[in-house]
Design a protein around this motif. Structure first.
Motif, PDB file in Angstrom:
ATOM      1  N   VAL A  72       0.866  -1.173   0.000  1.00 13.41           N
ATOM      2  CA  VAL A  72       0.000   0.000   0.000  1.00 13.41           C
ATOM      3  C   VAL A  72       0.906   1.228   0.000  1.00 13.41           C
ATOM      4  O   VAL A  72       1.845   1.318   0.792  1.00 13.41           O
ATOM      5  CB  VAL A  72      -0.923   0.032   1.239  1.00 13.41           C
ATOM      6  N   ARG A  73       0.624   2.157  -0.888  1.00 13.54           N
ATOM      7  CA  ARG A  73       1.373   3.421  -0.944  1.00 13.54           C
ATOM      8  C   ARG A  73       0.357   4.549  -0.798  1.00 13.54           C
ATOM      9  O   ARG A  73      -0.689   4.545  -1.443  1.00 13.54           O
ATOM     10  CB  ARG A  73       2.122   3.551  -2.266  1.00 13.54           C
ATOM     11  N   VAL A  74       0.672   5.497   0.072  1.00 13.68           N
ATOM     12  CA  VAL A  74      -0.223   6.631   0.289  1.00 13.68           C
ATOM     13  C   VAL A  74       0.563   7.904   0.014  1.00 13.68           C
ATOM     14  O   VAL A  74       1.675   8.081   0.533  1.00 13.68           O
ATOM     15  CB  VAL A  74      -0.773   6.650   1.733  1.00 13.68           C
ATOM     16  N   THR A  75      -0.011   8.763  -0.804  1.00 21.39           N
ATOM     17  CA  THR A  75       0.644  10.029  -1.133  1.00 21.39           C
ATOM     18  C   THR A  75      -0.330  11.185  -0.913  1.00 21.39           C
ATOM     19  O   THR A  75      -1.548  11.006  -0.916  1.00 21.39           O
ATOM     20  CB  THR A  75       1.129  10.053  -2.602  1.00 21.39           C
ATOM     21  N   ALA A  76       0.237  12.361  -0.715  1.00 17.21           N
ATOM     22  CA  ALA A  76      -0.539  13.588  -0.561  1.00 17.21           C
ATOM     23  C   ALA A  76       0.393  14.761  -0.791  1.00 17.21           C
ATOM     24  O   ALA A  76       1.612  14.633  -0.688  1.00 17.21           O
ATOM     25  CB  ALA A  76      -1.155  13.674   0.839  1.00 17.21           C
ATOM     26  N   ASP A  77      -0.184  15.893  -1.103  1.00 21.51           N
ATOM     27  CA  ASP A  77       0.568  17.140  -1.218  1.00 21.51           C
ATOM     28  C   ASP A  77       0.226  18.019  -0.028  1.00 21.51           C
ATOM     29  O   ASP A  77      -0.952  18.227   0.283  1.00 21.51           O
ATOM     30  CB  ASP A  77       0.196  17.885  -2.505  1.00 21.51           C
ATOM     31  N   LYS A  78       1.260  18.544   0.642  1.00 17.04           N
ATOM     32  CA  LYS A  78       1.051  19.477   1.743  1.00 17.04           C
ATOM     33  C   LYS A  78       1.046  20.882   1.156  1.00 17.04           C
ATOM     34  O   LYS A  78       1.984  21.283   0.473  1.00 17.04           O
ATOM     35  CB  LYS A  78       2.159  19.342   2.792  1.00 17.04           C
ATOM     36  N   VAL A  79      -0.032  21.621   1.428  1.00 21.44           N
ATOM     37  CA  VAL A  79      -0.171  22.971   0.881  1.00 21.44           C
ATOM     38  C   VAL A  79      -0.561  23.934   1.994  1.00 21.44           C
ATOM     39  O   VAL A  79      -1.010  23.527   3.064  1.00 21.44           O
ATOM     40  CB  VAL A  79      -1.248  23.027  -0.237  1.00 21.44           C
ATOM     41  N   ARG A  80      -0.390  25.205   1.722  1.00 21.24           N
ATOM     42  CA  ARG A  80      -0.890  26.262   2.605  1.00 21.24           C
ATOM     43  C   ARG A  80      -2.130  26.803   1.897  1.00 21.24           C
ATOM     44  O   ARG A  80      -2.053  27.271   0.767  1.00 21.24           O
ATOM     45  CB  ARG A  80       0.155  27.364   2.790  1.00 21.24           C
ATOM     46  N   ASP A  81      -3.284  26.722   2.563  1.00 28.30           N
ATOM     47  CA  ASP A  81      -4.529  27.127   1.912  1.00 28.30           C
ATOM     48  C   ASP A  81      -4.750  28.635   2.007  1.00 28.30           C
ATOM     49  O   ASP A  81      -3.928  29.361   2.562  1.00 28.30           O
ATOM     50  CB  ASP A  81      -5.721  26.325   2.439  1.00 28.30           C
ATOM     51  N   LEU A  91      -4.979  13.333  -1.624  1.00 28.34           N
ATOM     52  CA  LEU A  91      -4.719  12.077  -0.925  1.00 28.34           C
ATOM     53  C   LEU A  91      -5.038  10.910  -1.851  1.00 28.34           C
ATOM     54  O   LEU A  91      -6.130  10.845  -2.433  1.00 28.34           O
ATOM     55  CB  LEU A  91      -5.596  11.970   0.325  1.00 28.34           C
ATOM     56  N   VAL A  92      -4.084  10.001  -1.994  1.00 26.61           N
ATOM     57  CA  VAL A  92      -4.263   8.821  -2.845  1.00 26.61           C
ATOM     58  C   VAL A  92      -3.754   7.594  -2.102  1.00 26.61           C
ATOM     59  O   VAL A  92      -2.627   7.588  -1.597  1.00 26.61           O
ATOM     60  CB  VAL A  92      -3.496   8.959  -4.182  1.00 26.61           C
ATOM     61  N   VAL A  93      -4.596   6.559  -2.042  1.00 25.15           N
ATOM     62  CA  VAL A  93      -4.212   5.263  -1.492  1.00 25.15           C
ATOM     63  C   VAL A  93      -4.114   4.316  -2.679  1.00 25.15           C
ATOM     64  O   VAL A  93      -5.083   4.117  -3.409  1.00 25.15           O
ATOM     65  CB  VAL A  93      -5.252   4.731  -0.484  1.00 25.15           C
ATOM     66  N   GLU A  94      -2.930   3.762  -2.882  1.00 24.95           N
ATOM     67  CA  GLU A  94      -2.679   2.888  -4.031  1.00 24.95           C
ATOM     68  C   GLU A  94      -2.322   1.490  -3.533  1.00 24.95           C
ATOM     69  O   GLU A  94      -1.363   1.310  -2.787  1.00 24.95           O
ATOM     70  CB  GLU A  94      -1.529   3.465  -4.855  1.00 24.95           C
ATOM     71  N   LEU A  95      -3.128   0.518  -3.942  1.00 23.69           N
ATOM     72  CA  LEU A  95      -2.909  -0.879  -3.568  1.00 23.69           C
ATOM     73  C   LEU A  95      -2.235  -1.603  -4.727  1.00 23.69           C
ATOM     74  O   LEU A  95      -2.675  -1.494  -5.870  1.00 23.69           O
ATOM     75  CB  LEU A  95      -4.243  -1.563  -3.261  1.00 23.69           C
TER      76      LEU A  95
END
Length: 141
Positions: A72-81, A91-95
């Protein structure tokens, strides 16, 4: 909240930027800032998301066939809103799962997309909480 529904951890400062987390069963982990080897709080959030989804899917598909590979790989981008605060987007969960050849493996492969959808739609408390946008109440004692 009742004892049956309450989930909790306690966090104690070990040193500047390092904290020890304890669960009710006695497990511990150390979290810290991004300048050391410890997981950061954001990484733990991603791990919780992937772990929850992965565990749901694993329990469902492994009834049909034991996976040869389960990642399982989980990715996301951290941003300042726009309000100036930090948050995660995309947010993406990749199996990535492989099953043996044969009837049991075919059944597990066929079930995999349904299991991922079941986790997302109703089983994974973490992803459902994130998507619902559950408010967080911060208190100082």
């Amino acid at each position: 909240m009742s004892g049956e529904t309450l989930r909790s951890v306690s966090i104690e400062r070990a040193s500047l930027g390092r904290y020890e987390v304890r669960n009710a069963r006695g497990g511990t982990i150390t979290i810290g800032s991004s300048d050391g080897p410890d997981f950061t709080p954001v990484e733990l959030l991603l791990a919780a998301l992937g772990g929850c989804t992965g565990a749901d899917v694993d329990h469902i598909v492994s009834k049909r066939a034991e996976p040869e590979r389960f990642e399982v790989r989980v990715t996301a981008d951290k941003v300042r809103d726009e309000s100036g605060g930090n948050r995660l987007v995309n947010l993406v969960v990749e199996l990535s799962v492989a099953f043996p050849e044969g009837e049991a493996g075919d059944a597990a492969r066929e079930m995999l997309p349904r299991a991922a959808k079941m986790s997302h739609d109703r089983l994974c408390t973490v992803s459902r909480t994130i998507e619902a946008g559950t408010p967080v109440d911060t208190k100082v004692n």
